[in-house]
Design a protein around this motif. Structure first.
Motif, PDB file in Angstrom:
ATOM      1  N   GLY A 148     -17.680 -13.958 -28.353  1.00 46.17           N
ATOM      2  CA  GLY A 148     -18.897 -13.155 -28.315  1.00 46.17           C
ATOM      3  C   GLY A 148     -19.874 -13.801 -29.290  1.00 46.17           C
ATOM      4  O   GLY A 148     -19.502 -14.098 -30.438  1.00 46.17           O
ATOM      5  N   ALA A 149     -21.110 -14.004 -28.810  1.00 48.61           N
ATOM      6  CA  ALA A 149     -22.064 -14.832 -29.559  1.00 48.61           C
ATOM      7  C   ALA A 149     -22.236 -14.423 -31.039  1.00 48.61           C
ATOM      8  O   ALA A 149     -22.080 -15.259 -31.938  1.00 48.61           O
ATOM      9  CB  ALA A 149     -23.398 -14.842 -28.820  1.00 48.61           C
ATOM     10  N   ARG A 200     -17.693 -24.433 -29.714  1.00 51.11           N
ATOM     11  CA  ARG A 200     -18.127 -23.941 -28.396  1.00 51.11           C
ATOM     12  C   ARG A 200     -19.616 -24.265 -28.233  1.00 51.11           C
ATOM     13  O   ARG A 200     -20.378 -24.118 -29.191  1.00 51.11           O
ATOM     14  CB  ARG A 200     -17.902 -22.421 -28.254  1.00 51.11           C
ATOM     15  CG  ARG A 200     -16.424 -22.057 -28.169  1.00 51.11           C
ATOM     16  CD  ARG A 200     -16.234 -20.620 -27.740  1.00 51.11           C
ATOM     17  NE  ARG A 200     -16.398 -20.445 -26.302  1.00 51.11           N
ATOM     18  CZ  ARG A 200     -16.458 -19.254 -25.718  1.00 51.11           C
ATOM     19  NH1 ARG A 200     -16.396 -18.149 -26.447  1.00 51.11           N
ATOM     20  NH2 ARG A 200     -16.585 -19.154 -24.409  1.00 51.11           N
ATOM     21  N   THR A 222     -19.127  -8.430 -31.926  1.00 50.69           N
ATOM     22  CA  THR A 222     -20.151  -8.371 -32.980  1.00 50.69           C
ATOM     23  C   THR A 222     -19.498  -7.786 -34.246  1.00 50.69           C
ATOM     24  O   THR A 222     -18.290  -7.595 -34.291  1.00 50.69           O
ATOM     25  CB  THR A 222     -21.316  -7.453 -32.556  1.00 50.69           C
ATOM     26  OG1 THR A 222     -20.795  -6.118 -32.395  1.00 50.69           O
ATOM     27  CG2 THR A 222     -21.952  -7.883 -31.250  1.00 50.69           C
ATOM     28  N   THR A 232     -23.873  -5.228 -28.678  1.00 49.05           N
ATOM     29  CA  THR A 232     -25.278  -5.305 -28.257  1.00 49.05           C
ATOM     30  C   THR A 232     -25.453  -4.441 -27.003  1.00 49.05           C
ATOM     31  O   THR A 232     -26.100  -3.401 -27.051  1.00 49.05           O
ATOM     32  CB  THR A 232     -25.693  -6.762 -27.996  1.00 49.05           C
ATOM     33  OG1 THR A 232     -24.797  -7.341 -27.036  1.00 49.05           O
ATOM     34  CG2 THR A 232     -25.691  -7.575 -29.281  1.00 49.05           C
ATOM     35  N   GLY A 287     -24.849  -8.538 -22.505  1.00 49.89           N
ATOM     36  CA  GLY A 287     -25.169  -9.334 -23.684  1.00 49.89           C
ATOM     37  C   GLY A 287     -25.707 -10.677 -23.262  1.00 49.89           C
ATOM     38  O   GLY A 287     -26.134 -10.852 -22.104  1.00 49.89           O
ATOM     39  N   ASP A 298     -25.743 -15.177 -24.530  1.00 46.34           N
ATOM     40  CA  ASP A 298     -25.332 -16.247 -25.463  1.00 46.34           C
ATOM     41  C   ASP A 298     -26.486 -17.126 -25.909  1.00 46.34           C
ATOM     42  O   ASP A 298     -26.422 -17.746 -26.965  1.00 46.34           O
ATOM     43  CB  ASP A 298     -24.248 -17.106 -24.819  1.00 46.34           C
ATOM     44  CG  ASP A 298     -22.933 -16.338 -24.788  1.00 46.34           C
ATOM     45  OD1 ASP A 298     -22.755 -15.510 -23.872  1.00 46.34           O
ATOM     46  OD2 ASP A 298     -22.124 -16.526 -25.708  1.00 46.34           O
ATOM     47  N   LYS A 315     -22.072 -14.684 -19.803  1.00 50.93           N
ATOM     48  CA  LYS A 315     -20.787 -14.902 -19.132  1.00 50.93           C
ATOM     49  C   LYS A 315     -20.949 -15.104 -17.633  1.00 50.93           C
ATOM     50  O   LYS A 315     -21.740 -14.409 -16.987  1.00 50.93           O
ATOM     51  CB  LYS A 315     -19.890 -13.692 -19.424  1.00 50.93           C
ATOM     52  CG  LYS A 315     -18.522 -13.689 -18.824  1.00 50.93           C
ATOM     53  CD  LYS A 315     -17.728 -14.951 -19.092  1.00 50.93           C
ATOM     54  CE  LYS A 315     -17.683 -15.361 -20.562  1.00 50.93           C
ATOM     55  NZ  LYS A 315     -17.199 -16.746 -20.761  1.00 50.93           N
TER      56      LYS A 315
END
Ligand code: MRU
Length: 331
Positions: A30-31, A72, A147, A152, A218, A220, A231
């Motif tokens: 998750g970013a 990543r 997060t 988010t 969400g 990225d 995603k």
């Protein structure tokens, strides 16, 4: 996050290598969470350099930054957090390594804390878009697990839950890694949210049945023109939402905006192992041996499909070329 929902286990990461592995292997994902982990990771990387001169410290910092950034490629929050940590070093030329370490630790804690505030603010901006009883569709996991708190895309859901809205949340299972089934369905149902799990290919059908009032996902990385990478499968959700006339919102902190990417075509898309598609989660392979597989982990939703981008500073609306720079400008 590779063990959930079957096993809840906390892991303690002590070295840069352990942090890199955790990000690469999706133990943390998750970013925003990746950014926070990377900030702690670079502090851990520099801890053994507590007694070196500034020039050597800066050199080793650069090596660690490049290494952690390689874990990543798609979530810009990773590089964003590392660059923020770097400014601590470049902004304190000549300082002793031990004071730099103290400053780096403080900055990593700040990045962590700020994310919690950002997520809550995203929820506060998103909440007026919801009404009691509404159906919300989400894809992947942009929740607490991704997060520091609130998530988010899920933040407004949690705030609505506190207010007794009785929302119904539909989670796409999110092939091939099942973040929706394993993580979002897990965290929302544990929080007492009315949660229904669906396969990715069921979303359009539910939309046609009138069960989905709004989509929150969400993100990225958001390009300067508003194209947003998230995603794999998010683009299909957005196309379906547009077809059915359902608003589609991206929920993301401003750290996910990357003005260096002019459009979504500039966003690097991670390609992951074929085995995630053919074998993972199955008792035996579900595809002929040696079959060619594509496994892009993200896709880009065109700005034209996005109703609004909900950040901690408000909701950016089209044209994004104008509204995103306003979000980014200092307040
Ligand atoms: O491959 P993942 O699980 O890290 O992908 C995560 C997503 O796509 C999330 O939606 C995104 O990072 C936002 S998390 C708040």
């Amino acid at each position: 996050q590779t063990l959930l929902p079957g096993e809840v286990k906390y892991i303690r990461l002590r070295t840069q290598q352990e942090v890199w592995d955790a990000i690469y292997l999706l133990k943390v994902r998750g970013a925003p969470a990746i950014g926070i982990a990377a900030a702690y990771g670079i502090y851990l990387a520099m801890k053994p350099a507590a007694a070196v001169a500034y020039a050597r410290f800066a050199e080793r910092f650069e090596e660690a930054l490049n290494y952690l950034a390689s874990a990543r490629p798609t979530a810009v929050n990773l590089v964003w957090a590392l660059e923020r940590m770097k400014r601590v070093v470049t902004g304190n030329v000549g300082e002793s390594a031990s004071s730099l370490l103290t400053l780096l630790k403080e900055e990593s804690l700040r990045i962590h804390r700020e994310d919690e505030h950002a997520c809550r603010a995203i929820g506060q901006y998103a909440l007026p878009l919801l009404k009691p009883g509404m159906g919300i569709l989400t894809h992947c996991n942009a929740g607490r697990l991704a997060t520091s708190k609130y998530g988010t895309a899920t933040s407004a859901v949690y705030l609505a839950q506190e207010r007794g809205y009785g929302l119904k949340v539909y989670c796409d299972e999110t092939r091939p890694l099942l973040q929706g089934a394993r993580l979002t369905a897990f965290e929302l149902s544990r929080a007492g949210v009315d949660t229904t799990l669906i396969c990715d290919n069921m979303a359009s059908h539910l939309m046609s049945e009138g069960l989905i009032d709004v989509v929150f996902t969400g993100c990225d990385r958001i390009a300067a023109n508003g194209d947003a990478a998230n995603k794999i499968g998010t683009l299909s959700v957005a196309v379906n939402a547009a077809y059915h006339g359902i608003p589609f919102y991206i929920c993301a902190p401003i750290s996910s905006i990357d003005p260096a990417c002019k459009t979504g075509a500039d966003i690097p898309i991670e390609e992951r192992p074929a085995q995630e598609v053919t074998d993972m989660w199955f008792q035996k392979s579900m595809a002929p041996p040696g079959i060619r597989v594509r496994n892009p982990a993200f896709d880009v939703t065109g700005a034209n499909l996005i109703t609004g981008i909900i950040t901690e500073r408000g909701i950016a609306k089209p044209p994004y070329e104008r509204s995103l720079p306003e979000m980014l400008s200092p307040i």
